[in-house]
Write an enzyme that holds these catalytic residues in place. Structure first.
Site, PDB file in Angstrom:
ATOM      1  N   SER A 275       0.760  -1.352   0.063  1.00  0.00           N
ATOM      2  CA  SER A 275      -0.085   0.065   0.198  1.00  0.00           C
ATOM      3  C   SER A 275       0.928   1.251   0.052  1.00  0.00           C
ATOM      4  O   SER A 275       2.101   1.206   0.670  1.00  0.00           O
ATOM      5  CB  SER A 275      -1.045   0.143   1.147  1.00  0.00           C
ATOM      6  OG  SER A 275      -1.659  -1.322   1.364  1.00  0.00           O
TER       7      SER A 275
HETATM    8  N1  SAH Z   1      -0.666  -5.112   3.879  1.00  0.00           N
HETATM    9  C1  SAH Z   1       0.104  -5.442   2.663  1.00  0.00           C
HETATM   10  C2  SAH Z   1      -0.913  -5.194   1.356  1.00  0.00           C
HETATM   11  C3  SAH Z   1      -0.958  -6.169   0.564  1.00  0.00           C
HETATM   12  S1  SAH Z   1      -2.225  -6.354  -0.750  1.00  0.00           S
HETATM   13  C4  SAH Z   1       1.519  -4.744   2.577  1.00  0.00           C
HETATM   14  O1  SAH Z   1       1.794  -3.954   3.447  1.00  0.00           O
HETATM   15  O2  SAH Z   1       2.370  -4.952   1.713  1.00  0.00           O
HETATM   16  C5  SAH Z   1      -3.363  -7.095  -0.053  1.00  0.00           C
HETATM   17  C6  SAH Z   1      -3.016  -8.526   0.355  1.00  0.00           C
HETATM   18  O3  SAH Z   1      -4.196  -9.365   0.735  1.00  0.00           O
HETATM   19  C7  SAH Z   1      -2.542  -9.375  -0.865  1.00  0.00           C
HETATM   20  O4  SAH Z   1      -0.962  -9.993  -0.592  1.00  0.00           O
HETATM   21  C8  SAH Z   1      -3.526 -10.623  -0.946  1.00  0.00           C
HETATM   22  O5  SAH Z   1      -2.900 -12.005  -1.157  1.00  0.00           O
HETATM   23  C9  SAH Z   1      -4.027 -10.727   0.376  1.00  0.00           C
HETATM   24  N2  SAH Z   1      -5.329 -11.292   0.523  1.00  0.00           N
HETATM   25  C10 SAH Z   1      -6.612 -11.018  -0.290  1.00  0.00           C
HETATM   26  N3  SAH Z   1      -7.422 -11.712   0.396  1.00  0.00           N
HETATM   27  C11 SAH Z   1      -7.210 -12.421   1.138  1.00  0.00           C
HETATM   28  C12 SAH Z   1      -7.701 -13.458   2.101  1.00  0.00           C
HETATM   29  N4  SAH Z   1      -9.161 -13.773   2.260  1.00  0.00           N
HETATM   30  N5  SAH Z   1      -7.160 -13.816   3.272  1.00  0.00           N
HETATM   31  C13 SAH Z   1      -5.531 -13.233   3.475  1.00  0.00           C
HETATM   32  N6  SAH Z   1      -4.855 -12.505   2.619  1.00  0.00           N
HETATM   33  C14 SAH Z   1      -5.932 -12.226   1.627  1.00  0.00           C
END
Ligand code: SAH
Length: 220
Positions: free
Chosen positions: A65
C-alpha cells in the site's frame, strides 16, 4: 553504508514531512514508519522508489500500500502497546512491521504462500519477534485467537465481514476498505461498544480485492 543508503534516508525524511503535511499527526505512527525500512519490502528494482508516496507491485498481482494509507490506517486503529492485532493480507509484510512497533502482538494472515514466505524472512531480518504469520483465508478469522483488540484488513471487502466484527473485543476497532468496485471503495472503521457497533466512513481508498479461499492456478 550500502550504496544509495544516504539518498534513501533523505527520501524517507521527505516522505515523513509529506505524511505530516497530509494530516498524519500521531508521532508514534510517524516514528514507526521512520523505523521501518520500506526498501526491503519492495522488489530490488523498486528500491530507489521505496519512499515515494505510491503503492508498488510485490508479485502475485498484489501491491504494497501507499505509505499515506499505511499511516492513515495505523493512526485510525488507535493502537496501544498492550493490544493484540489481527491483520488480513500480509502481502509484503510492510504494514505488519509498522503495526508490530506499536502493538503487543500482530497475528497476520496471507493467502499467497510465496508472499507469506518472503514477508516472514523480512520479519526475521528485522528481528520483529512479536509477529505470528499464517497461510490462510483471513475472512474466516483466526480460529483460536479471538477476541482481538484491533483488526485491520488490507484488501477490499464487498461488505463489512461479519465474522471479523464478531471477533472484536469490547472496545475493539476494525478498519476495513469496503466496496465492490475499485473506484467506489471507502475505508470504514467499526468500533464495538457496550451498545453494539458504530461505523464511520473515513473516505475513499483503492485496494486489491479481498478474495475468499485458497489461490487457484490462473486465478487471483
Ligand atoms: N498490507 C500489505 C498489502 C498487501 S495487498 C502490504 O503492506 O504489503 C493485500 C493482500 O491481501 C494481498 O497480498 C492478498 O494476497 C491478500 N489477501 C486477499 N484476500 C485475502 C484473504 N481472504 N485472506 C488473506 N489474505 C488475503
Amino acid at each position: 553504508m550500502k550504496e544509495g543508503e544516504s539518498a534513501l534516508i533523505a527520501k524517507k525524511l521527505r516522505l515523513l514531512m509529506e505524511l505530516r503535511g497530509a494530516g498524519i499527526g500521531d508521532t508514534r505512527v510517524l516514528a514507526a514508519i521512520e523505523k521501518t525500512p520500506r526498501e526491503i519490502f519492495v522488489p530490488p528494482s523498486f528500491r530507489d522508489r521505496a519512499y515515494e508516496n505510491v503503492a508498488l507491485p510485490i508479485g502475485q498481482g498484489q501491491t504494497v500500500s501507499q505509505p499515506f494509507i499505511v499511516a492513515l490506517m495505523t493512526e485510525k486503529l488507535d493502537l496501544g502497546e498492550r493490544h493484540n492485532v489481527f491483520e488480513i493480507g500480509t502481502g509484503s509484510g510492510y504494514q505488519t512491521a509498522v503495526l508490530a512497533r506499536l502493538a503487543r502482538r500482530v497475528f497476520t494472515m496471507e493467502r499467497h504462500r510465496a508472499l507469506l514466505r518472503e514477508a516472514e524472512k523480512r520479519f526475521a531480518e528485522l528481528r520483529l519477534s512479536n509477529i505470528v504469520a499464517r497461510l490462510g483465508d483471513g475472512t474466516k478469522g483466526w480460529r483460536e485467537q479471538p477476541p482481538f483488540d484491533r483488526i485491520l484488513v488490507t484488501a477490499a471487502a464487498r461488505g463489512i465481514p461479519e465474522a471479523l466484527k464478531e471477533g472484536l473485543a469490547p472496545g475493539g476497532i476494525l478498519v476495513v476498505p469496503v466496496g465492490k468496485e475499485r473506484r467506489d471503495q471507502r475505508l470504514m472503521r467499526i468500533t464495538r461498544n457496550a451498545q453494539g457497533f458504530v461505523a464511520e466512513d473515513l473516505g475513499p481508498v483503492h485496494f486489491v480485492p479481498l478474495v475468499a479461499g485458497p489461490p487457484r492456478p490462473g486465478g487471483p
